[in-house]
Scaffold this active site. Structure first.
Site, mmCIF file in Angstrom:
data_model
loop_
_atom_site.group_PDB
_atom_site.id
_atom_site.type_symbol
_atom_site.label_atom_id
_atom_site.label_comp_id
_atom_site.label_asym_id
_atom_site.label_seq_id
_atom_site.Cartn_x
_atom_site.Cartn_y
_atom_site.Cartn_z
ATOM 1 N N GLY A 80 89.995 45.562 65.292
ATOM 2 C CA GLY A 80 89.200 45.762 64.083
ATOM 3 C C GLY A 80 89.584 44.822 62.971
ATOM 4 O O GLY A 80 88.731 44.326 62.221
ATOM 5 N N ASP A 81 90.872 44.546 62.849
ATOM 6 C CA ASP A 81 91.341 43.586 61.841
ATOM 7 C C ASP A 81 90.833 42.181 62.158
ATOM 8 O O ASP A 81 90.424 41.440 61.264
ATOM 9 C CB ASP A 81 92.868 43.590 61.800
ATOM 10 N N ARG A 82 90.882 41.814 63.457
ATOM 11 C CA ARG A 82 90.373 40.504 63.868
ATOM 12 C C ARG A 82 88.879 40.398 63.567
ATOM 13 O O ARG A 82 88.394 39.350 63.123
ATOM 14 C CB ARG A 82 90.640 40.311 65.364
#
Length: 454
Positions: free
Chosen positions: A251-253
């Site tokens: 999700g961060d990526r």
């Protein structure tokens, strides 16, 4: 170079890794013999690190405590410009115990609800100078600070602001370019029960109204993402097929990549599609465990994650890597049968695909009919294909030397003396086999038939 400011909560991720070969005499639990202890910045810190690895100018704005974990976080964030205020809560620490590639248990420290922290004038000044902002909310209260929210609301009217929300965090400020909840978060926030794409779409519509954002981009794991703009139709953006045991950080990526593409001027659809591909590539390269690799994952063709990484993961699990090769120009039933038969011989199937120049040398100037990028994408879309490697040479020998499959498969119309790569395969202990040939099914025949109908 433009600056992306990451605003949000940081936490310390600790991985304790080793091997487990016996059970404890005290209880039926595995004993992990520790080989390595690794620490890295999580939350907004991971987003900042990913952007820094992308070669972007990034600045992290957060709050930190004065405990030992915060000192370790500062070390983990070395090389990233950091502006922070004081935190009134302990640093959250998430520790995972891993045996081989499998997580055994995770325990959290300092993750109780935290009070809304103050923000300093310097923090606000850094955010105000941003060319784009990623808000990485991990429910620690920073995004509820009124002064910060006012500033983010003002910035959203003139620069891309991407908000990655958290169930325990504050609602996004109105007007942000995109809010990126995952499916479970979106369903919960919208009060929708799980129910496939229709439920996801209803949740996105409710949240778009509630948050008054320019778009909601709902991430759905292996199913890709659903992008819903304030004006226009929803679009499903499928993810490439990959095998990933650890999805931490995906999700961060996604949020980081979406911000980059919006900052570079892409529209929502193009930016979200690229973010889906980036998240898949990140996982294919090992996720957060691959962050220390010297070289980032390479994309052989658009939408095709590195087949070498797929094969390596299969080998790590003791599985069998199968490969086949060819031009695959105009896919037909004979191709499909060969690929299905090959996939049944092992735990993954990698297709070695002749490049366009290679096909021209083998088949003539009128071929290929379909370019390598499209041929690879068609192959990758098949359930039986786990990866595609494009090679430039006339034979697949060089790419096979890199891949080193356990089994090399060709159609039954070949004899061993027509397969010079058979000796190469034997050199590392592999085997070459054939599967049934299906006459009257060929690209040449199909192209001839198509020519007759114009």
């Amino acid at each position: 170079m433009k600056t992306i400011v990451v605003v949000g909560d940081v936490l310390l991720d600790t991985d304790i890794s080793g091997s487990a070969r016996r059970l404890s005499p005290d209880a039926p639990v595995p004993v992990v013999d520790v080989d390595d202890v690794g620490r890295r910045a999580g939350g907004a810190g991971l987003v900042a690190r990913l952007l820094e690895r992308d070669g972007r100018r990034v600045h992290l704005v957060t709050v930190l405590s004065d405990d030992d974990a915060s000192g370790q976080l500062r070390t983990a964030l070395a090389g990233i410009p950091l502006t922070c205020g004081p935190s009134e809560a302990p640093t959250p620490v998430k520790t995972r115990i891993r045996a081989g590639t499998h997580a055994v248990v995770r325990f959290d420290q300092g993750c109780s609800p935290a009070p809304v922290p103050a923000v300093t004038a310097q923090m606000l000044s850094v955010v105000a100078a941003a060319d784009a902002v990623v808000v990485a909310d991990y429910g620690r209260g920073l995004t509820a600070n009124p002064a910060l929210r006012d500033l983010l609301g003002t910035l959203a009217r003139r620069i891309p602001v991407v908000w990655d929300p958290h169930p325990a965090g504050a609602d996004p400020v109105p007007g942000v370019a995109a809010v990126t909840p995952n499916l479970a978060e979106a369903l919960s926030a919208a009060g929708e029960a799980p129910g496939g794409v229709p439920a996801a779409l209803r949740a996105a519509e409710k949240l778009l109204t509630r948050w008054q954002s320019q778009s909601v981009v709902l991430t759905m794991g292996a199913h890709g993402a659903l992008a819903l703009p304030a004006a226009g139709l929803a679009q499903i953006l499928p993810a490439p097929k990959i095998s990933a045991e650890d999805t931490c950080g995906a999700g961060d990526r996604f949020a980081a990549s979406l911000t980059v593409r919006l900052l570079d001027g892409d529209g929502l659809e193009t930016a979200a599609e690229a973010a889906v591909q980036a998240a898949a590539s990140f996982l294919a390269a090992g996720g957060v465990a691959g962050l220390e690799a010297e070289d980032p994952l390479q994309m052989f063709v658009s939408g095709t994650p590195d087949a070498m990484a797929t094969a390596a993961r299969v080998r790590e699990r003791g599985g069998t890597v199968v490969a086949t090769g060819g031009c695959f120009d105009l896919l037909h039933a004979g191709h499909a049968r060969t690929l299905l038969a090959a996939r049944g011989l092992g735990d993954c199937l990698i297709v070695c695909l002749n490049s366009d120049d290679s096909v021209r040398r083998l088949k003539g100037e009128q071929r290929p009919i379909i370019g390598a990028e499209d041929r690879a994408e068609l192959l990758q879309s098949l359930e039986c294909v786990d990866g595609v490697l494009v090679f430039e040479e006339d034979t697949p020998a060089a790419v096979l030397e890199r891949l080193r499959p356990d089994i090399w498969v060709k159609g039954g119309d070949y004899r061993e003396d027509q397969l010079p790569e058979a000796a190469l395969i034997r050199s590392w202990g592999g085997e070459t086999v054939t599967v049934p040939f299906h006459p009257a099914r060929s690209t040449t025949a199909l192209a001839s038939a198509l020519a007759k109908v114009g």
